[in-house]
Scaffold this motif. Structure first.
Motif, PDB file in Angstrom:
ATOM      1  N   ILE A   1       0.820  -1.215   0.000  1.00  0.00           N
ATOM      2  CA  ILE A   1       0.000   0.000   0.000  1.00  0.00           C
ATOM      3  C   ILE A   1       0.855   1.267   0.000  1.00  0.00           C
ATOM      4  CG2 ILE A   1      -0.274   0.074   2.512  1.00  0.00           C
ATOM      5  CD1 ILE A   1      -3.131   1.071   2.011  1.00  0.00           C
ATOM      6  N   THR A   2       2.032   1.219   0.589  1.00  0.00           N
ATOM      7  CA  THR A   2       2.804   2.458   0.667  1.00  0.00           C
ATOM      8  C   THR A   2       3.704   2.693  -0.536  1.00  0.00           C
ATOM      9  OG1 THR A   2       4.344   1.225   2.018  1.00  0.00           O
ATOM     10  CG2 THR A   2       2.891   2.743   3.153  1.00  0.00           C
ATOM     11  N   LEU A   3       4.081   1.663  -1.262  1.00  0.00           N
ATOM     12  CA  LEU A   3       4.989   1.935  -2.371  1.00  0.00           C
ATOM     13  C   LEU A   3       4.595   1.270  -3.684  1.00  0.00           C
ATOM     14  CD1 LEU A   3       7.421   3.612  -2.925  1.00  0.00           C
ATOM     15  CD2 LEU A   3       8.862   1.664  -2.474  1.00  0.00           C
ATOM     16  N   LEU A   4       4.381  -0.031  -3.678  1.00  0.00           N
ATOM     17  CA  LEU A   4       4.184  -0.729  -4.946  1.00  0.00           C
ATOM     18  C   LEU A   4       2.951  -0.229  -5.686  1.00  0.00           C
ATOM     19  CD1 LEU A   4       5.040  -2.891  -6.897  1.00  0.00           C
ATOM     20  CD2 LEU A   4       3.747  -4.534  -5.588  1.00  0.00           C
ATOM     21  N   ILE A   5       1.817  -0.210  -5.006  1.00  0.00           N
ATOM     22  CA  ILE A   5       0.579   0.208  -5.651  1.00  0.00           C
ATOM     23  C   ILE A   5       0.676   1.669  -6.109  1.00  0.00           C
ATOM     24  CG2 ILE A   5      -1.861   0.686  -5.222  1.00  0.00           C
ATOM     25  CD1 ILE A   5      -1.703  -2.163  -5.436  1.00  0.00           C
ATOM     26  N   PRO A   6       1.150   2.592  -5.239  1.00  0.00           N
ATOM     27  CA  PRO A   6       1.304   3.968  -5.710  1.00  0.00           C
ATOM     28  C   PRO A   6       2.206   4.071  -6.947  1.00  0.00           C
ATOM     29  CG  PRO A   6       1.431   3.946  -3.348  1.00  0.00           C
ATOM     30  CD  PRO A   6       1.357   2.514  -3.784  1.00  0.00           C
ATOM     31  N   LEU A   7       3.250   3.271  -7.005  1.00  0.00           N
ATOM     32  CA  LEU A   7       4.133   3.305  -8.178  1.00  0.00           C
ATOM     33  C   LEU A   7       3.389   2.896  -9.438  1.00  0.00           C
ATOM     34  CD1 LEU A   7       7.601   1.850  -7.180  1.00  0.00           C
ATOM     35  CD2 LEU A   7       7.001   4.150  -7.835  1.00  0.00           C
ATOM     36  N   MET A   8       2.624   1.806  -9.321  1.00  0.00           N
ATOM     37  CA  MET A   8       1.878   1.318 -10.478  1.00  0.00           C
ATOM     38  C   MET A   8       0.883   2.383 -10.950  1.00  0.00           C
ATOM     39  SD  MET A   8       2.944  -1.765 -11.034  1.00  0.00           S
ATOM     40  CE  MET A   8       4.555  -1.308 -10.506  1.00  0.00           C
ATOM     41  N   VAL A   9       0.236   3.021  -9.988  1.00  0.00           N
ATOM     42  CA  VAL A   9      -0.737   4.058 -10.311  1.00  0.00           C
ATOM     43  C   VAL A   9      -0.037   5.231 -10.998  1.00  0.00           C
ATOM     44  CG1 VAL A   9      -2.236   5.793  -9.279  1.00  0.00           C
ATOM     45  CG2 VAL A   9      -2.368   3.424  -8.533  1.00  0.00           C
ATOM     46  N   MET A  10       1.149   5.539 -10.513  1.00  0.00           N
ATOM     47  CA  MET A  10       1.910   6.646 -11.068  1.00  0.00           C
ATOM     48  C   MET A  10       2.239   6.414 -12.534  1.00  0.00           C
ATOM     49  SD  MET A  10       5.266   8.013  -9.260  1.00  0.00           S
ATOM     50  CE  MET A  10       6.386   7.242 -10.397  1.00  0.00           C
ATOM     51  N   VAL A  11       2.583   5.168 -12.846  1.00  0.00           N
ATOM     52  CA  VAL A  11       2.916   4.835 -14.236  1.00  0.00           C
ATOM     53  C   VAL A  11       1.773   5.244 -15.152  1.00  0.00           C
ATOM     54  CG1 VAL A  11       3.267   2.904 -15.806  1.00  0.00           C
ATOM     55  CG2 VAL A  11       4.447   2.956 -13.630  1.00  0.00           C
ATOM     56  N   ILE A  12       0.543   5.045 -14.669  1.00  0.00           N
ATOM     57  CA  ILE A  12      -0.600   5.368 -15.506  1.00  0.00           C
ATOM     58  C   ILE A  12      -0.914   6.859 -15.483  1.00  0.00           C
ATOM     59  CG2 ILE A  12      -3.081   5.035 -15.740  1.00  0.00           C
ATOM     60  CD1 ILE A  12      -2.612   2.192 -14.757  1.00  0.00           C
ATOM     61  N   ALA A  13      -0.835   7.454 -14.285  1.00  0.00           N
ATOM     62  CA  ALA A  13      -1.362   8.809 -14.140  1.00  0.00           C
ATOM     63  C   ALA A  13      -0.390   9.893 -14.588  1.00  0.00           C
ATOM     64  CB  ALA A  13      -1.749   9.051 -12.674  1.00  0.00           C
ATOM     65  N   ALA A  14       0.917   9.635 -14.439  1.00  0.00           N
ATOM     66  CA  ALA A  14       1.861  10.747 -14.547  1.00  0.00           C
ATOM     67  C   ALA A  14       1.946  11.348 -15.942  1.00  0.00           C
ATOM     68  CB  ALA A  14       3.238  10.309 -14.078  1.00  0.00           C
ATOM     69  N   ASP A  15       1.566  10.600 -16.982  1.00  0.00           N
ATOM     70  CA  ASP A  15       1.721  11.191 -18.312  1.00  0.00           C
ATOM     71  C   ASP A  15       0.380  11.430 -19.016  1.00  0.00           C
ATOM     72  OD1 ASP A  15       0.967   8.674 -18.936  1.00  0.00           O
ATOM     73  OD2 ASP A  15       2.386   8.431 -20.579  1.00  0.00           O
ATOM     74  N   LEU A  16      -0.701  11.338 -18.254  1.00  0.00           N
ATOM     75  CA  LEU A  16      -2.012  11.465 -18.882  1.00  0.00           C
ATOM     76  C   LEU A  16      -2.122  12.770 -19.661  1.00  0.00           C
ATOM     77  CD1 LEU A  16      -4.884  10.145 -16.614  1.00  0.00           C
ATOM     78  CD2 LEU A  16      -4.081   9.322 -18.815  1.00  0.00           C
ATOM     79  N   VAL A  17      -1.723  13.867 -19.070  1.00  0.00           N
ATOM     80  CA  VAL A  17      -1.852  15.157 -19.746  1.00  0.00           C
ATOM     81  C   VAL A  17      -0.533  15.566 -20.395  1.00  0.00           C
ATOM     82  CG1 VAL A  17      -2.435  17.577 -19.444  1.00  0.00           C
ATOM     83  CG2 VAL A  17      -3.642  15.837 -18.144  1.00  0.00           C
ATOM     84  N   SER A  18       0.561  15.322 -19.647  1.00  0.00           N
ATOM     85  CA  SER A  18       1.831  15.823 -20.169  1.00  0.00           C
ATOM     86  C   SER A  18       2.242  15.139 -21.463  1.00  0.00           C
ATOM     87  CB  SER A  18       2.922  15.674 -19.114  1.00  0.00           C
ATOM     88  OG  SER A  18       2.961  14.352 -18.656  1.00  0.00           O
ATOM     89  N   SER A  19       1.831  13.878 -21.654  1.00  0.00           N
ATOM     90  CA  SER A  19       2.222  13.213 -22.891  1.00  0.00           C
ATOM     91  C   SER A  19       1.479  13.802 -24.090  1.00  0.00           C
ATOM     92  CB  SER A  19       1.950  11.717 -22.805  1.00  0.00           C
ATOM     93  OG  SER A  19       0.568  11.488 -22.852  1.00  0.00           O
ATOM     94  N   GLU A  20       0.253  14.254 -23.845  1.00  0.00           N
ATOM     95  CA  GLU A  20      -0.486  14.906 -24.925  1.00  0.00           C
ATOM     96  C   GLU A  20       0.229  16.177 -25.347  1.00  0.00           C
ATOM     97  OE1 GLU A  20      -3.609  14.132 -26.231  1.00  0.00           O
ATOM     98  OE2 GLU A  20      -4.533  12.775 -24.780  1.00  0.00           O
ATOM     99  N   ARG A  21       0.814  16.795 -24.321  1.00  0.00           N
ATOM    100  CA  ARG A  21       1.539  18.022 -24.607  1.00  0.00           C
ATOM    101  C   ARG A  21       2.811  17.745 -25.387  1.00  0.00           C
ATOM    102  NH1 ARG A  21       1.229  20.181 -19.476  1.00  0.00           N
ATOM    103  NH2 ARG A  21      -0.477  21.673 -19.454  1.00  0.00           N
ATOM    104  N   SER A  22       3.571  16.771 -24.893  1.00  0.00           N
ATOM    105  CA  SER A  22       4.865  16.548 -25.533  1.00  0.00           C
ATOM    106  C   SER A  22       4.693  16.002 -26.945  1.00  0.00           C
ATOM    107  CB  SER A  22       5.733  15.628 -24.682  1.00  0.00           C
ATOM    108  OG  SER A  22       5.001  14.484 -24.325  1.00  0.00           O
ATOM    109  N   SER A  23       3.618  15.250 -27.194  1.00  0.00           N
ATOM    110  CA  SER A  23       3.445  14.759 -28.562  1.00  0.00           C
ATOM    111  C   SER A  23       2.613  15.722 -29.400  1.00  0.00           C
ATOM    112  CB  SER A  23       2.784  13.380 -28.537  1.00  0.00           C
ATOM    113  OG  SER A  23       1.490  13.500 -27.995  1.00  0.00           O
ATOM    114  N   GLY A  24       2.134  16.783 -28.791  1.00  0.00           N
ATOM    115  CA  GLY A  24       1.429  17.809 -29.548  1.00  0.00           C
ATOM    116  C   GLY A  24      -0.034  17.530 -29.811  1.00  0.00           C
ATOM    117  N   THR A  25      -0.518  16.361 -29.367  1.00  0.00           N
ATOM    118  CA  THR A  25      -1.911  16.016 -29.649  1.00  0.00           C
ATOM    119  C   THR A  25      -2.890  16.843 -28.839  1.00  0.00           C
ATOM    120  OG1 THR A  25      -1.539  14.224 -28.113  1.00  0.00           O
ATOM    121  CG2 THR A  25      -1.630  13.645 -30.438  1.00  0.00           C
ATOM    122  N   VAL A  26      -2.368  17.556 -27.844  1.00  0.00           N
ATOM    123  CA  VAL A  26      -3.256  18.337 -27.002  1.00  0.00           C
ATOM    124  C   VAL A  26      -3.978  19.411 -27.813  1.00  0.00           C
ATOM    125  CG1 VAL A  26      -1.521  20.020 -26.279  1.00  0.00           C
ATOM    126  CG2 VAL A  26      -3.428  19.489 -24.765  1.00  0.00           C
TER     127      VAL A  26
END
Lengths: 326, 262
Positions: free
Chosen positions: A114-139
């Protein structure tokens, strides 16, 4: 709106992120199952008995011996004393705390993740939701459509919530199926005690109640899920605020790890309990382990996490709807 | 496959989402709800002490007591119990299982509390042999007694100790009538210090009174260790000058081993 969410889900799934998460979890579950199997084997060799009562009694005596040795900190002493009382409770009421079986593995694995593994997995999904749209220009393509900006962001957030639920679901399912191969699938009805409260170095068993293991697991996974959503929301905010995905991930990772380190040494820094990362070990309250800072309760931790989550959400929406996109 | 993966995943997520949301609500209610709303479930009664001796398949040895049982001072961590088991395993074809419940610093009163626990009684009932070391901390009081080695002080300590020991032994005999009990006597770790005659007399008296008490209990053996350390106190004691080292523990184990009948 439904179409927007479907579109976002499509992006997450087509980019194989959930698949990667599922693979990582499977590998880890395999590893931990093997480790626990080895450990059980060694205990059996050492004590020469499979009777759990003998094992628990031996653990109590070992802990008592550790208590007697000089040079251990008061804090650690308190924890050891609590552990002895808890184990004595299990013995006195004839409850096997480590009933073998896949459900028990699910339970302990979630406690440790609960303190590390699950948050890490969640981070993999959440951290680029918006920023990746920006970096690839699709935003730009996304925002030039005749849809309000908040709706775009909302659809992303809801898709995130769904994916987080999927991660927790996969986590539970995989750990159940894989560990069951070794430990067997029985044990859903085994009794588990919850509701211990630590008062200083004394264990208050007045609120203790006995639950069948499946109810306990449901509670535990819902708490894991709540933590995952809060971490996901904060990572989501970072992906809105920070232009590059690695930077968002780095910040989040630093926060999570500092939380782990801090909770081992903050017991005298009282105001540290308002950090979200100190409050993530919610399952410890269920199990009756002492909190990192005295006086913290499940209700307190839940409210702190909720405040952080709501704040992160508000910030993300405010920033995303107002900023210039170029 | 690819075509269905998105709807299937979405439905799965939705299902887990709803399940955990419901679970979360219930958790809040259960853990944070009013004390009165909580179901006070009666905890099921204890099972009767199940599983008595397992007919001859393996022998159980229960070791109770203080740091000597624990093996403090032995680098290998075995203590006399460990060396004893090693020797017995060589001789015996059966599996031998040791339950070592010794706790460093235990005094007779604490041993008495330990014996009252149902699990300890269960193990005592199932044991084929019981080993006890106790009294060293009662007598020496972590060295306090050396400062006041007067007869009255020692006699007071001894009275309490004997009362506790008597209860311990009778409780063990209540649950297990047959298993031989081996009681390891005290030695004098301070025999090369200047007050040796005083401490030696105290230990002798102590051992004598213990032996007297054990004489009234059938199948109970007092194992002396005083003579082992008498002339070799520095050779067989650990660097703390109180606990035996591995050589000392091996000698105690040999002595106990020679008294065992099976």
């Amino acid at each position: 709106m439904i179409n927007l969410i479907r579109n976002e889900m499509l992006k997450i799934i087509r980019r194989r992120k959930l698949l990667v998460v599922a693979l990582i979890i499977s590998v880890l579950v395999g590893l931990f199952t093997y480790a626990q199997y080895k450990e059980a084997e060694r205990t059996r060799e050492r004590i020469g008995s499979q009777d759990w009562r003998t094992t628990v009694q031996q653990q109590i005596v070992d802990t008592q011996n550790r208590l007697g040795s000089s040079g251990i900190s008061d804090e650690w002493k308190t924890q050891l004393k609590l552990r002895i009382q808890q184990q004595q409770y299990y013995l006195d009421h004839d409850i096997n705390p480590l009933e073998p079986g896949a459900p028990t593995f699910m339970r302990t694995f979630a406690e440790h993740s609960i303190t590390l593994l699950i948050p890490l997995m969640v981070m993999v999904i959440a951290a680029d939701l918006v920023s990746s749209e920006r970096s690839s220009g699709t935003v730009k393509l996304l925002l030039t459509r005749p849809i309000k900006r908040w709706k775009v962001l909302m659809s992303k957030y809801l898709a995130l919530l769904l994916s987080i639920s999927a991660v927790i679901g996969i986590f539970g399912l995989v750990s159940y199926l894989v560990s069951g191969l070794v430990f067997g699938y029985q044990g859903w009805d085994a009794p588990v005690v919850t509701g211990f409260t630590a008062l200083g170095s004394e264990l208050d068993t007045a609120g203790a109640q006995l639950l069948p293991q499946w109810q306990y697991i449901l509670m535990e996974y819902s708490l894991v899920w709540f933590v995952a959503i809060i971490v996901g929301t904060i990572a989501f905010m970072l992906s809105v605020l920070v232009k590059s995905t690695p930077a968002a991930m780095g910040i989040m990772l630093a926060a999570l790890i500092s939380g782990l380190i801090l909770s081992n040494m903050v017991s005298s820094w009282e105001s540290a309990r308002y950090f979200f990362m100190i409050n993530m070990d919610l399952t410890a309250y269920l199990a009756g382990n002492p909190p990192p800072i005295e006086g913290m309760t499940l209700g307190f931790s839940l409210s702190i996490l909720a405040v952080w989550g709501i704040a992160a959400l508000v910030v993300s929406f405010l920033v995303f709807t107002r900023e210039d996109v170029y | 496959m690819r075509k269905y993966s998105v709807p299937v995943m979405t439905i799965f997520s939705l299902f887990v989402f709803i399940l955990l949301l419901a679970g979360f609500g219930w958790t809040l209610q259960n853990q944070l709800g009013e004390e009165t709303g909580k179901e006070t479930k009666t905890i099921k009664p204890e099972q009767p002490a199940a599983k008595e001796k397992q007919g001859g398949k393996e022998k159980h040895i229960l070791a109770l007591g203080d740091s000597l049982t624990r093996g403090t001072g032995d680098e290998s961590g075995k203590g006399y119990t460990g060396y004893l088991i090693d020797q017995l395993k060589k001789k015996s074809k059966e599996d031998i299982v040791l339950h070592n419940l010794g706790v460093k610093g235990y005094r007779s009163g604490q041993l008495l509390q330990q014996i009252d626990q149902p699990e300890v009684q269960r193990q005592a009932a199932a044991a084929d042999m019981i080993l006890i070391t106790i009294g060293g901390n009662d007598l020496f009081q972590q060295g306090q007694t050396l400062k006041d080695p007067s007869m009255e002080n020692v006699a007071g300590l001894q009275g309490k100790y004997l009362a506790n020991l008597e209860t311990v032994i009778s409780k063990l005999r209540d649950v297990n009538k047959d298993a031989p009990i081996y009681f390891i006597g005290l030695y004098n770790p301070f025999i090369d210090m200047k007050d040796a005659p005083g401490t030696t007399k105290a230990v002798r008296d102590w051992n004598y009174a213990t032996g007297n008490l054990l004489d009234s209990v059938p199948n109970t053996v007092f194992v002396p260790t005083f003579d082992i350390f008498q002339l070799n106190v520095n050779k067989y004691l650990f660097s703390d000058k109180f606990h035996p080292n591995n050589k000392g523990y091996k000698l105690i184990a040999e002595r106990v081993a020679s008294l065992i009948t099976w």
